[in-house]
Design a protein around this motif. Structure first.
Motif, mmCIF file in Angstrom:
data_model
loop_
_atom_site.group_PDB
_atom_site.id
_atom_site.type_symbol
_atom_site.label_atom_id
_atom_site.label_comp_id
_atom_site.label_asym_id
_atom_site.label_seq_id
_atom_site.Cartn_x
_atom_site.Cartn_y
_atom_site.Cartn_z
ATOM 1 N N ARG A 1 -7.582 39.241 21.986
ATOM 2 C CA ARG A 1 -6.538 38.217 21.841
ATOM 3 C C ARG A 1 -6.508 37.664 20.418
ATOM 4 N NH1 ARG A 1 -8.647 36.762 26.899
ATOM 5 N NH2 ARG A 1 -9.856 35.065 25.947
ATOM 6 N N ALA A 2 -7.698 37.456 19.850
ATOM 7 C CA ALA A 2 -7.761 36.918 18.491
ATOM 8 C C ALA A 2 -7.175 37.895 17.473
ATOM 9 C CB ALA A 2 -9.212 36.594 18.128
ATOM 10 N N GLY B 1 -3.555 37.627 17.592
ATOM 11 C CA GLY B 1 -3.167 36.419 16.887
ATOM 12 C C GLY B 1 -3.140 36.636 15.377
ATOM 13 N N ALA C 1 2.207 37.117 19.133
ATOM 14 C CA ALA C 1 1.734 35.792 19.546
ATOM 15 C C ALA C 1 1.664 35.688 21.064
ATOM 16 C CB ALA C 1 2.656 34.716 18.987
ATOM 17 N N ALA D 1 -1.324 37.476 22.210
ATOM 18 C CA ALA D 1 -2.528 36.695 21.908
ATOM 19 C C ALA D 1 -2.683 35.498 22.837
ATOM 20 C CB ALA D 1 -2.479 36.214 20.461
ATOM 21 N N GLU E 1 -1.414 32.585 22.189
ATOM 22 C CA GLU E 1 -1.658 31.450 21.290
ATOM 23 C C GLU E 1 -0.386 30.609 21.166
ATOM 24 O OE1 GLU E 1 -3.225 32.225 17.475
ATOM 25 O OE2 GLU E 1 -4.947 33.376 18.191
ATOM 26 N N THR F 1 0.250 28.016 19.318
ATOM 27 C CA THR F 1 0.594 27.673 17.942
ATOM 28 C C THR F 1 1.210 28.860 17.216
ATOM 29 O OG1 THR F 1 -1.661 28.203 17.231
ATOM 30 C CG2 THR F 1 -1.191 25.910 17.776
ATOM 31 N N GLN G 1 -4.394 24.525 9.481
ATOM 32 C CA GLN G 1 -4.440 25.972 9.556
ATOM 33 C C GLN G 1 -3.893 26.543 8.247
ATOM 34 O OE1 GLN G 1 -2.930 27.641 13.361
ATOM 35 N NE2 GLN G 1 -2.649 25.532 13.995
#
Length: 411
Positions: A187-188, A191, A224, A227, A229, A231, A314
């Motif tokens: 998943r990372a 991302g 995204a 992922a 995520e 954000t 970020q």
């Protein structure tokens, strides 16, 4: 001999997102690659439990070679204790198979893009893993490189960054295909790919290629979602809204931004909340929603007030500051025809802008000259554009605007 639990192995398994069964499977895969697949003894989760408990303090040599390869460190730093001097130094493992052809193909494709080579080498993209087990430490290194790439954009503009990002994406996709990893790492990585697509989209937009930018922002949203995520998804939606606005599709831009604002988890980051509301205000101004634009600007200010000092943003949000919010407010006032307010907000943005943000400084300076021309202030516009130094800038979109101002002044 008393048993001593192997805490180091437990920590490494957590870092690499490996269960007992997952580590055993990895050991079998590596040993089959090194020694052949005809060995009768296979590693099982029982072996792993015995290593962790300390019942087995120095595994078989074939397993130790595999473990060293998986974790990228010597057996003793994995927490294993040699039986004696004779076992301290492991015999060299058999030579493994050469790197996959895909890696050399990517290297050749990378090397035929000379304009991007310097940036990519400086970022260390060539060091992206092409085999073995990936951990969150690998993902952290990927994000560090992406952060440096974004800083390069903030300093001078898009330039060759779209191409560099695409090469990086290809390498990460190759890693997804050829490496092993746990769900969290997978998943990372998606991302990270989403972040790279977003950066590539901005670079393409900066170089005037709106069609390519739209495709890249769409790909960013897809990654995204893979992922999971919020954000990253909000960032992709925001970029798609900006793309729609740059192409004159203002109502669509408003709808997209509102969709991004519906994601409550993303809005928990006050910087994202502030950015989305500021961009929503611009869209509302272009659709003649004066009251809505005013409410959104206020919401952006209130969201930014929630930012906790000392907590870094970020990497991709590094551009968002009080200066950027003033610049976005200027675009809102400009769309509403309030050129005097837009000029004042742009001057405020230039005063607040941090020194490293050279691209933004050039952008706001051009924006100020354009606003001065719109109000008939030719002398002020000429003075503004004269003080501009764009020699290090690599942004076709901004240089085109500089040229347009200069032509107007000399007409």
């Amino acid at each position: 001999m008393d048993r001593q639990r192997n805490h180091q192995l437990v920590l490494l398994m957590k870092e690499f997102d490996l269960s007992h069964r997952g580590l055993a499977s990895e050991v079998n895969r590596i040993t089959a690659d090194m020694f052949g697949d005809n060995h009768p003894r296979k590693c099982t989760d029982r072996h792993v439990r015995r290593w962790i408990s300390g019942e087995v303090r120095w595994p078989w040599t074939r397993y130790l070679h595999a473990l060293e390869h998986i974790f990228g460190r010597p057996a003793q730093t994995i927490g294993f204790i040699p039986r004696g001097k004779s076992s301290t130094n492991l015999p060299a493992p058999p030579r493994r198979s050469p790197a996959p052809k895909e890696e050399s193909m990517l290297r050749r494709r990378f090397m035929i893009a000379p304009a991007a080579v310097t940036v990519a080498v400086a970022l260390g993209i060539d060091e992206t893993p092409s085999g073995g087990r990936l951990s969150m430490s690998d993902v952290d290194r990927v994000h560090q490189r992406i952060g440096r790439l974004d800083a390069h954009f903030f300093a001078i503009g898009g330039g060759p960054l779209a191409e560099v990002c695409q090469v990086f994406i290809e390498r990460l996709r190759a890693a997804l295909a050829s490496c092993t990893y746990g769900d969290r790492v997978e998943r990372a990585l998606h991302g990270a790919i989403s972040s790279l697509y977003a950066s590539a989209g901005w670079a393409a937009h900066d170089m005037g290629d709106s069609t390519h930018a739209a495709l890249l922002h769409t790909a960013s949203l897809q990654s995204a979602l893979l992922a999971g995520e919020p954000t990253a998804a909000a960032r992709a939606w925001s970029n798609l809204a900006l793309q729609a606005r740059s192409e004159g599709r203002h109502r669509e831009a408003v709808q997209i931004t509102r969709a991004a604002l519906d994601n409550r988890r993303a809005r928990q980051d006050p910087r994202i909340d502030a950015l989305l509301h500021a961009r929503l205000a611009i869209g509302q101004a272009h659709t003649a929603d004066r009251n809505g634009a005013a409410r959104s600007l206020l919401a952006a200010e209130q969201a930014y007030d929630r930012v906790t000092p000392g907590i870094p943003a970020q990497a991709w949000l590094g551009f968002l500051s009080p200066a950027e919010l003033s610049g976005l407010a200027a675009l809102t006032h400009q769309a509403l025809g309030q050129y005097d307010h837009a000029e004042a907000a742009t001057i405020q943005a230039l005063k607040l802008l941090p020194a490293p943000m050279r691209r933004q400084r050039t952008l706001y300076t051009v924006q100020l000259a354009e606003l001065q021309l719109a109000q008939g202030e030719r002398d002020q516009a000429a003075a503004t554009i004269t003080q501009l130094d764009s020699s290090s800038l690599d942004s076709r979109r901004i240089t085109d605007r500089i040229t347009a101002v200069q032509r107007t002044l000399t007409a």
